[in-house]
Write an enzyme that holds these catalytic residues in place. Structure first.
Site, short mmCIF file in Angstrom:
data_model
loop_
_atom_site.label_atom_id
_atom_site.label_comp_id
_atom_site.label_asym_id
_atom_site.label_seq_id
_atom_site.Cartn_x
_atom_site.Cartn_y
_atom_site.Cartn_z
NE ARG A 186 -4.45 -6.06 -3.52
CZ ARG A 186 -4.92 -5.25 -4.46
NH1 ARG A 186 -3.95 -5.24 -5.44
NH2 ARG A 186 -5.45 -4.28 -4.41
CE LYS A 195 -7.08 0.09 -3.95
NZ LYS A 195 -7.08 0.45 -5.50
CE1 TYR A 233 -0.71 -0.20 -8.30
CE2 TYR A 233 -0.87 -1.61 -6.52
CZ TYR A 233 -0.33 -1.29 -7.66
OH TYR A 233 0.24 -2.45 -8.44
CG HIS A 291 -6.13 3.77 -8.72
ND1 HIS A 291 -5.80 3.92 -10.29
CD2 HIS A 291 -5.71 2.89 -8.12
CE1 HIS A 291 -5.36 2.50 -10.16
NE2 HIS A 291 -5.23 2.05 -9.03
CD GLU A 331 -2.07 5.13 -9.25
OE1 GLU A 331 -2.76 6.29 -8.97
OE2 GLU A 331 -1.71 4.25 -8.60
CG ASP A 333 -8.69 1.18 -10.27
OD1 ASP A 333 -9.05 1.30 -11.47
OD2 ASP A 333 -7.94 0.29 -10.08
#
Length: 398
Positions: free
Chosen positions: A15, A75, A94, A96, A118, A270
């Site tokens: 992505r 990410k 993101y 996590h 998130e 995740d």
């Protein structure tokens, strides 16, 4: 502002965080956009399209990180990127953080301002930047689960939806949120028998109305888990607690009772995973077997459908990025509580290290936190001066 978009380096992550249309909008507002060469090629956006939109194409990642005031990624930073982060830099991606204390410590030490997509949360409780990826992961979980039930993929050789005269597979979905609902939708559409479990009765009522009774809804409790998990041909874990580590819902003792060749897809991996036998895998090596059960636990599932995912991601995240670029992180967080909720690590002016500002992250890694409202002053207000890292407010354990 100078906005940098490095190429994703997580295994098989295809992505890209910003699309050419977003680049054009940022440039038209007077921002400078730096994109690492090749960042969008696997999502269908080669360098010349970004260049035509007004971006400057940079050959190496080091220069993008060095020059940019805002780093926009999909990410979380990988270990090789930890040393590229610098104090005061805004990280927008993101994260996590709950199951990866090492990354949290690296962000704190670097003194960055980390916005976790998130945990961006609107006043009505929605997670607008997580929803599209949860939709994709939910639907993908059924696709990949169905493929691993085939004999050539190591499964028992059964068709998810069956055929006339042959019973369909049983799909058990734990969690009736966005990911779970989308998993149920696709599984039911493929003809499977679907059981959705959750502790929230209103969510189960919503699914019952949505599917007009074609999906079985069951309260998630030990007795029902004992009954339905061993019967599952495909078990999908889709449990989320915003910012925090996913609770383990299915113990190893129940995995041992599952049928040989059955499949587990843990979408919650995740955030640590909601099934006891879960451990993160990659697109290169997506599965492992435990107790005769195939486990698919890829932590960046939507990366495999990069074009769809990049478009869905940009639709959801770009308005927040544009506001931060336009107003600065502090002012943007005051203007929009959703952005404020997204800040997981914040470094006050003059501080050498960052502070944890998200309660869920703090609970999961066993530390305290300082609410962001105490660090960023409102109009005419005065921000509280922190007395030390993560000691002002102590989070409660789960």
């Amino acid at each position: 502002m100078i906005i940098g978009i490095p190429k994703e380096i997580k295994t098989a992550e295809y992505r890209v965080a910003v699309l050419p249309g977003g680049v054009r909008s940022l440039v038209n507002e007077g921002h400078q956009v730096l994109i690492q060469a090749g960042a969008g090629i696997y999502a269908g956006y080669p360098d010349h399209i970004f260049r035509a939109a007004g971006a400057e194409i940079i050959k190496g990642a080091d220069q993008v990180w060095k020059k940019a005031e805002i780093i926009v990624k999909v990410k979380e930073p990988q270990k090789i990127e930890y040393l590229r982060m610098r104090r005061g830099q805004i990280l927008f991606c993101y994260l996590h953080l709950a199951p990866v204390p090492g990354l949290t410590r690296a962000l704190i030490s670097a003194g960055v301002n980390a916005v976790a997509l998130e945990t961006i949360q609107t006043m009505d409780g929605l997670l607008p930047c997580l929803i599209p990826m949860s939709e994709i992961a939910g639907r993908m979980s059924v696709q990949v689960g169905a493929s691993y039930l085939m004999r050539d993929r190591g499964g028992p050789g059964v068709l998810l939806g069956g055929v006339p005269g042959v019973a369909p597979c049983k799909v058990v979905v734990i969690g009736a949120g966005t990911a779970g609902m989308n998993a149920a939708r696709l599984a039911q559409g493929m003809g499977a028998q679907v059981i959705v479990m959750d502790i929230n009765l209103s969510r189960l009522e919503h699914l019952d109305d949505l599917f007009n009774g074609r999906v079985i809804t069951v309260m998630s409790d030990p007795a029902n888990l004992e009954k339905y998990v061993p019967e599952a041909d495909l078990l999908i874990g889709a449990v989320l607690i915003t910012g925090a580590r996913a609770p383990v819902i299915v113990p190893e003792s129940l995995v041992k009772k599952m049928k040989p060749g059955s499949v587990i897809v843990d979408i919650a991996v995740d955030q640590g995973g909601c099934i006891a036998t879960t451990r993160p895998t990659t697109h290169d090596h997506p599965t492992f077997k435990k107790h005769g059960v195939t486990h698919y636990c890829v932590a960046n599932m939507p990366g495999a459908v990069a074009k769809t995912s990049a478009q869905a991601l940009a639709n959801a995240t770009f308005p927040y990025l544009a506001r931060i670029a336009r107003s600065g992180l502090e002012q943007a967080s005051l203007q929009d509580p959703a952005i404020s909720a997204g800040i997981n690590i914040y470094t006050p002016a003059g501080a050498a290290k960052g502070l944890v500002t998200n309660a869920g992250v703090a609970r999961s890694i066993g530390t305290g936190y300082i609410p962001i409202e105490k660090l960023i002053a409102g109009p005419g207000g005065k921000a509280e001066k922190p007395s030390g890292i993560c000691k002002t407010v102590r989070s409660k354990g789960i």
